[in-house]
Enzyme design. Structure first.
Site, short mmCIF file in Angstrom:
data_model
loop_
_atom_site.label_atom_id
_atom_site.label_comp_id
_atom_site.label_asym_id
_atom_site.label_seq_id
_atom_site.Cartn_x
_atom_site.Cartn_y
_atom_site.Cartn_z
CB SER A 199 79.33 35.89 -23.54
OG SER A 199 78.14 36.52 -23.92
NE ARG A 227 48.08 17.51 25.44
CZ ARG A 227 46.95 18.15 25.72
NH1 ARG A 227 45.81 17.73 25.23
NH2 ARG A 227 46.97 19.23 26.49
CE LYS A 277 50.52 24.14 24.18
NZ LYS A 277 49.40 23.29 24.66
#
Ligand code: UD1
Ligand code: CA
Length: 463
Positions: free
Chosen positions: A405, A8, A15
């Site tokens: 930077s 299912r 499962k």
């Protein structure tokens, strides 16, 4: 019993390996039975046995009892499943607890009550039951006029009167091990599925004049079985709430349990604060005083004390020390190790990078395969160019370095202690200790250039 096909579920995965709140279904069942210190646990596997054997160990607790595996070659029902373990139990004495592998809500406390009741009752076999508003799909408990159990009838075999019964079999049984095995061959297959049904043992024991009883558990939701994806989702929600409740009881603040996902294996110390939308998974550990701001995703991360993870950060497989500030919008990919008081700001990505105490990368940066010392400042827009198209290379940035930077560091490179890298530099060589590295064209100013250009363009536009 975990050999069923799980038809299912409509899945290629067995499962019992489907996960609820981050752990396989079967693992919850094993964890629930472990506190009984059973002589051993036998897992009856069939469908996908190799997968189960492979997956399981990574989830089991270290003190888990010995687990042996048995193959049920063909899935001919729950009675046949137990029969396939006959060899293992030959000559064994004592009580046999039979569990279904697909009931992850089960706990040791529930089993303890069941066991106590069985021991006090003097029964030779006891069935765990519950009452359901909607008993669809479950085996119904049939009783005589005195209320004693006489049989279990599967949903698909039941007539309309039996279908009205709300008390159902939870798929958990306990009984004398030798009696159970000696009666298994009395089970027939005269039912809708043509299978050997373990619940038919009830009738067999009664025919043998052995006392059979049942234990009705009042909280039916604790025993739900996972047969469909919808039930998987229901169990997941239930176990998630149970985990959150336990954490709150232990002193963790969780402002919105409805939107907070914390998997079973996660460990969180008291006085951690978690804001809405957090998804915390895997083997994550979080130390006391740490704050997880809104909408963070954290997987397999060890976080120290008094650290702040700001909103929308995505962290995985890393270690973060004490008093760090991470994010907002930080991304830690696998393999980072951050010491204490480290700052990783917005839009910073790090991978396989070590960062020493007090170092900062506050904005817009990529750090990959780097070793960064203490007290380092990484300016906005810094990129470690770690990949040349074939190989990955290391960047080492020693203590006290200031990276201006928009710097690129083409690895491999070592930036010596205390060095300064000027903004906009592309570092292609090692930088000596305390040196300044700059690689830019000298600036040139042209007086009045902009005003002249403006005038010319304005005239052109007018025409
Ligand atoms: C079973 C019970 C039912 C009970 C319900 C509770 C039977 C016949 N029925 O129904 O009375 O209300 O559990 O959840 O037992 N398995 C095997 N080998 C097999 C068949 C099943 O190992 O040949 C295992 C499955 O992997 C599963 C467990 O046994 O872990 C139960 O099987 P499942 O098919 O889910 O039984 P249900 O129809 O739910
Ligand atoms: Ca089931």
């Amino acid at each position: 019993m975990a050999a069923g096909k799980g038809t299912r579920m409509k899945s290629a995965l067995p499962k019992v390996l489907h996960k609820v709140n981050g752990k396989p279904v079967i693992d919850y069942v094993i964890s629930a039975s472990s506190p009984f210190k059973p002589e051993f646990i036998t897992l009856i596997l069939g469908h996908g046995r190799e997968m189960v054997e492979k997956e399981l160990p990574s989830f089991l607790p270290a003190d888990s009892p010995k687990i042996s595996f048995v193959t049920q070659a063909e899935q001919r029902g729950t009675g046949d499943a137990v029969a396939s373990a006959a060899d293992i139990f030959k000559g064994k004495k004592g009580d046999l607890l039979i569990l279904s592998g697909d009931t992850p809500l089960l706990t040791a406390e529930i089993l303890r009550e069941f066991y106590k009741d069985y021991k006090n009752s003097g029964n030779e076999l006891s069935v765990f039951t519950m009452e359901l508003d909607d008993p669809t799909g479950y085996g119904r408990i049939v009783t005589d006029n005195d209320g004693h159990i006489t049989a279990i009838v599967e949903h698909r075999d039941a007539d309309s009167e039996t279908l009205k019964i709300k008390e159902v079999n939870a798929g958990i049984y306990i009984g004398d091990v030798q009696k159970i095995f000696s009666f298994l061959d009395k089970l027939g297959t005269d039912n809708d599925q043509g299978e050997y049904y373990l619940p038919d043992l009830v009738k067999v024991f009664i025919e043998e004049n052995l006392p059979v009883g049942r234990f009705i558990w009042p909280h039916s939701s604790d025993l739900m079985g996972i047969n469909t994806r919808k039930e998987l989702a229901m169990a997941d929600k239930y176990l998630r709430m149970r985990k959150l409740d336990a954490l709150m009881d232990s002193g963790v603040t969780i402002y919105d349990p409805d939107t907070t996902y914390i998997e079973e294996q996660v460990m969180i110390e008291p006085d951690v604060t978690i804001f809405p939308g957090a998804v915390i998974t895997g083997k994550t550990e979080i130390g006391s005083g740490t704050v997880i701001q809104h909408y963070c995703k954290i997987h397999n991360v060890k976080i120290g004390n008094n650290t702040v993870i700001n909103s929308f950060s995505h962290l995985e497989d890393s270690i973060i020390g004490d008093e760090c500030a991470i994010g907002p919008y930080a991304r830690l990919r696998p393999g980072n190790k951050l010491a204490n008081k480290v700052k990783i700001g917005n839009f910073v990505e790090a991978k396989k990078t070590e960062i020493g105490n007090g170092s900062k990368a506050s904005h817009l940066t990529y750090l990959g395969d780097a070793i960064i010392g203490e007290g380092v400042n990484i300016g906005a827009g810094t990129i470690t160019c770690n990949y040349d198209g074939w190989l990955k290379h290391k960047t080492v940035i020693e203590d006290g370095v200031f990276v201006g930077s928009n710097t690129e560091i083409v690895a491999p490179a070592v930036i010596g202690k205390g060095a300064v890298i000027g903004a906009g530099t592309t570092v292609t060589d090692d930088v000596p200790q305390d040196a300044l590295a700059v690689s830019r064209v000298d600036q040139k100013n042209i007086d009045g250039w902009a005003a002249k250009k403006r005038k010319k363009m304005n005239e052109q536009v007018k025409k």
